[in-house]
Design an enzyme around this catalytic site. Structure first.
Site, PDB file in Angstrom:
ATOM      1  N   TYR A 141       1.205  -2.079  -7.216  1.00 30.91           N
ATOM      2  CA  TYR A 141       0.634  -1.191  -8.214  1.00 30.91           C
ATOM      3  C   TYR A 141       0.835  -1.718  -9.633  1.00 30.91           C
ATOM      4  O   TYR A 141       0.031  -1.447 -10.514  1.00 30.91           O
ATOM      5  CB  TYR A 141       1.263   0.203  -8.114  1.00 30.91           C
ATOM      6  CG  TYR A 141       0.657   1.083  -7.045  1.00 30.91           C
ATOM      7  CD1 TYR A 141       0.713   0.724  -5.709  1.00 30.91           C
ATOM      8  CD2 TYR A 141       0.043   2.280  -7.377  1.00 30.91           C
ATOM      9  CE1 TYR A 141       0.180   1.534  -4.729  1.00 30.91           C
ATOM     10  CE2 TYR A 141      -0.499   3.103  -6.407  1.00 30.91           C
ATOM     11  CZ  TYR A 141      -0.438   2.727  -5.080  1.00 30.91           C
ATOM     12  OH  TYR A 141      -0.974   3.533  -4.127  1.00 30.91           O
ATOM     13  N   LYS A 191       7.180  -5.514   6.033  1.00 31.15           N
ATOM     14  CA  LYS A 191       6.312  -6.448   6.767  1.00 31.15           C
ATOM     15  C   LYS A 191       6.989  -7.811   6.705  1.00 31.15           C
ATOM     16  O   LYS A 191       6.453  -8.799   6.182  1.00 31.15           O
ATOM     17  CB  LYS A 191       4.908  -6.451   6.118  1.00 31.15           C
ATOM     18  CG  LYS A 191       3.855  -7.239   6.872  1.00 31.15           C
ATOM     19  CD  LYS A 191       3.423  -6.614   8.187  1.00 31.15           C
ATOM     20  CE  LYS A 191       2.435  -7.522   8.910  1.00 31.15           C
ATOM     21  NZ  LYS A 191       2.186  -7.093  10.301  1.00 31.15           N
ATOM     22  N   ASP A 223       3.082  -1.888  10.456  1.00 33.77           N
ATOM     23  CA  ASP A 223       2.015  -1.577  11.423  1.00 33.77           C
ATOM     24  C   ASP A 223       2.573  -0.771  12.595  1.00 33.77           C
ATOM     25  O   ASP A 223       1.954   0.185  13.073  1.00 33.77           O
ATOM     26  CB  ASP A 223       1.261  -2.843  11.872  1.00 33.77           C
ATOM     27  CG  ASP A 223       2.167  -4.018  12.165  1.00 33.77           C
ATOM     28  OD1 ASP A 223       3.397  -3.903  11.991  1.00 33.77           O
ATOM     29  OD2 ASP A 223       1.645  -5.070  12.589  1.00 33.77           O
ATOM     30  N   ASP A 247       2.336   4.757   0.152  1.00 28.03           N
ATOM     31  CA  ASP A 247       1.097   5.472  -0.174  1.00 28.03           C
ATOM     32  C   ASP A 247       0.311   5.725   1.107  1.00 28.03           C
ATOM     33  O   ASP A 247      -0.144   6.848   1.375  1.00 28.03           O
ATOM     34  CB  ASP A 247       0.265   4.633  -1.153  1.00 28.03           C
ATOM     35  CG  ASP A 247      -1.060   5.291  -1.481  1.00 28.03           C
ATOM     36  OD1 ASP A 247      -1.062   6.513  -1.724  1.00 28.03           O
ATOM     37  OD2 ASP A 247      -2.093   4.598  -1.465  1.00 28.03           O
ATOM     38  N   ASP A 251      -0.069   9.556   3.545  1.00 29.76           N
ATOM     39  CA  ASP A 251      -1.334  10.223   3.886  1.00 29.76           C
ATOM     40  C   ASP A 251      -1.419  10.396   5.404  1.00 29.76           C
ATOM     41  O   ASP A 251      -1.836  11.437   5.910  1.00 29.76           O
ATOM     42  CB  ASP A 251      -2.551   9.411   3.411  1.00 29.76           C
ATOM     43  CG  ASP A 251      -3.089   9.919   2.079  1.00 29.76           C
ATOM     44  OD1 ASP A 251      -2.273  10.386   1.263  1.00 29.76           O
ATOM     45  OD2 ASP A 251      -4.308   9.846   1.859  1.00 29.76           O
TER      46      ASP A 251
HETATM   47  C1  IPM Z   1      -0.664   9.195  -4.388  1.00 30.27           C
HETATM   48  C2  IPM Z   1      -2.053   8.858  -4.861  1.00 30.27           C
HETATM   49  C3  IPM Z   1      -1.942   7.915  -6.052  1.00 30.27           C
HETATM   50  C4  IPM Z   1      -1.265   6.649  -5.554  1.00 30.27           C
HETATM   51  C5  IPM Z   1      -3.272   7.596  -6.736  1.00 30.27           C
HETATM   52  C6  IPM Z   1      -3.973   8.846  -7.215  1.00 30.27           C
HETATM   53  C7  IPM Z   1      -3.106   6.619  -7.874  1.00 30.27           C
HETATM   54  O1  IPM Z   1      -2.811   8.325  -3.827  1.00 30.27           O
HETATM   55  O2  IPM Z   1       0.113   9.742  -5.188  1.00 30.27           O
HETATM   56  O3  IPM Z   1      -0.358   8.919  -3.231  1.00 30.27           O
HETATM   57  O4  IPM Z   1      -1.915   5.745  -5.010  1.00 30.27           O
HETATM   58  O5  IPM Z   1      -0.049   6.537  -5.711  1.00 30.27           O
HETATM   59 MG    MG Z   2      -1.811   8.336  -1.941  1.00 30.03          MG
END
Ligand code: IPM
Ligand code: MG
Length: 368
Positions: A141, A191, A223, A247, A251
């Site tokens: 990032y 990884k 993975d 990240d 999700d």
């Molecule tokens: C998160 C989001 C952010 C990230 C985006 C909005 C920049 O996906 O907080 O997980 O990638 O960190």
């Molecule tokens: Mg995210």
């Protein structure tokens, strides 16, 4: 007691869910006799529209002088042009970097009453209670170089995955400390079969583990971790990993809980002096879901992720454990009684609006 909280509603459903978080915070203030002084700031797309930059200096200054920050979400199709010079997400990334929020905690809990909301089988979900600790101010990032250019053979681009020993060590410490207070299992995800930064990470994890002999450390390739999170999620206790892996995995993990609208997060700054696991410390709190522009302004977003983020704020930045538990149990009671927003409801006809869900939680915690 008196506390100052910076409130950054952001874009899309951000303002709607943050309003409910604030409602709950005020109900807590009334019940326990605290005064929360709220300072509102702009961030993300609406800040770009108003002043051309996603993180205006006034907003940053407001955060710096507050005890904690409550954020909604940033982004939306309006600002998504890949050629745009500034993006809403840059505001969030700048906040993380400037406030030194290196430790992102994303707990994943499966509420028994929501076990049928997830696409994952109930038998797999039984007993899931894990927390992902994501490094938040390093890695791909932020690493430099980071740019695009025109070469003689066509267009090219680069991002840089870079980590220092100090960055790795401090996030691992957070992971070990959290594990000590839980089931004492830490899974470090990397990884290491491909990446140098991961090999360094693994080595440092082994070294740091010497200071936490009561915690069992296991290493897992990212993975494999992605597969195990769906195959056997109850096996995880604390997971610690670098920024990009975290990240993606968070999700994925959110699917376990039935809805992105359920998951809170905390992003913590180092404690002054870096002395150890001491709280309260400064942090930013936000739901893990995005700005959900498709449902914005309809009043149907689930505010529970934001309300649960407020609970984390009470606990980790304001030192109010009892108050945090009061919010969390109000959420549990509401869900057990069948209160649902559209994302977790079986039938839309009975779904609560965003505001009704906030009212329900505020009422339960005030009166019970
Ligand atoms: C998160 C989001 C952010 C990230 C985006 C909005 C920049 O996906 O907080 O997980 O990638 O960190
Ligand atoms: Mg995210």
């Amino acid at each position: 007691m008196n506390f100052s909280v910076a409130v950054l509603p952001g874009d899309g459903v951000g303002p709607e869910v943050v309003a409910e978080g604030v409602k709950v915070l005020e109900a807590i203030g009334a019940k326990f006799g605290h005064a929360f002084e709220l300072g509102y700031g702009i961030v993300g797309g609406n800040a770009i529209d108003q002043c051309g930059e996603p993180l205006p200096k006034e907003t940053l200054d407001l955060c710096l002088k507050s005890d904690a920050v409550l954020l909604g979400a940033v982004g939306g199709p309006k600002w998504d042009d890949p050629k745009a010079k500034v993006r809403p997400e840059d505001g969030l990334l700048a906040l993380r970097k400037k406030l030194r929020l290196f430790a992102n905690l994303r707990p994943v809990k499966v509420y028994p009453s929501l076990i049928n909301s997830s696409p994952v089988k109930p038998s797999v979900l039984a007993g899931v209670d894990l927390i992902i600790v994501r490094e938040l101010t390093g890695g791909l990032y932020f690493g430099r170089p980071k740019r695009r250019w025109q070469s003689s053979k066509g267009r090219a681009g680069v991002d840089t995955l870079r980590y220092s020993e100090h960055e790795i060590r401090r996030i691992l410490n957070i992971g070990f400390q959290l594990a000590q207070g839980r089931r004492k299992r830490l899974t470090s995800v990397d990884k290491a079969n491909v990446l140098e930064t991961s090999r360094l990470w693994r080595q440092i994890a082994e070294e740091v583990s010497q200071d936490y002999t009561d915690v069992t450390l296991e290493h897992m390739l990212v993975d494999t971790a992605a597969m195990q999170l769906i195959r056997n999620p109850a096996n995880f206790d604390v997971v610690v990993t670098e920024n990009t892996f975290g990240d993606i995995l968070t999700d994925e993990a959110s699917v376990l809980s039935g809805s992105m609208g359920m998951l809170p997060s905390a992003s913590l700054a180092p404690e002054p002096g870096n002395k150890g696991p001491r709280y309260p410390r400064f942090g930013l709190y936000e739901p893990i879901h995005g700005s959900a522009p498709d449902i914005a302004t309809q009043g149907i977003a689930n505010p529970l992720a934001t309300i649960l983020s407020v609970a984390m704020m009470l606990r980790l930045s304001l030192g109010l454990e009892r108050e945090a538990q009061t919010v969390e149990s109000a959420v549990e009671i509401a869900l057990a009684r069948g209160h649902r927003t559209a994302d977790i409801a079986d039938d839309n006809a009975t779904a609560l609006t965003t505001g009704q869900m906030g009212d329900t939680i505020a009422k339960i915690l005030s009166t019970e």
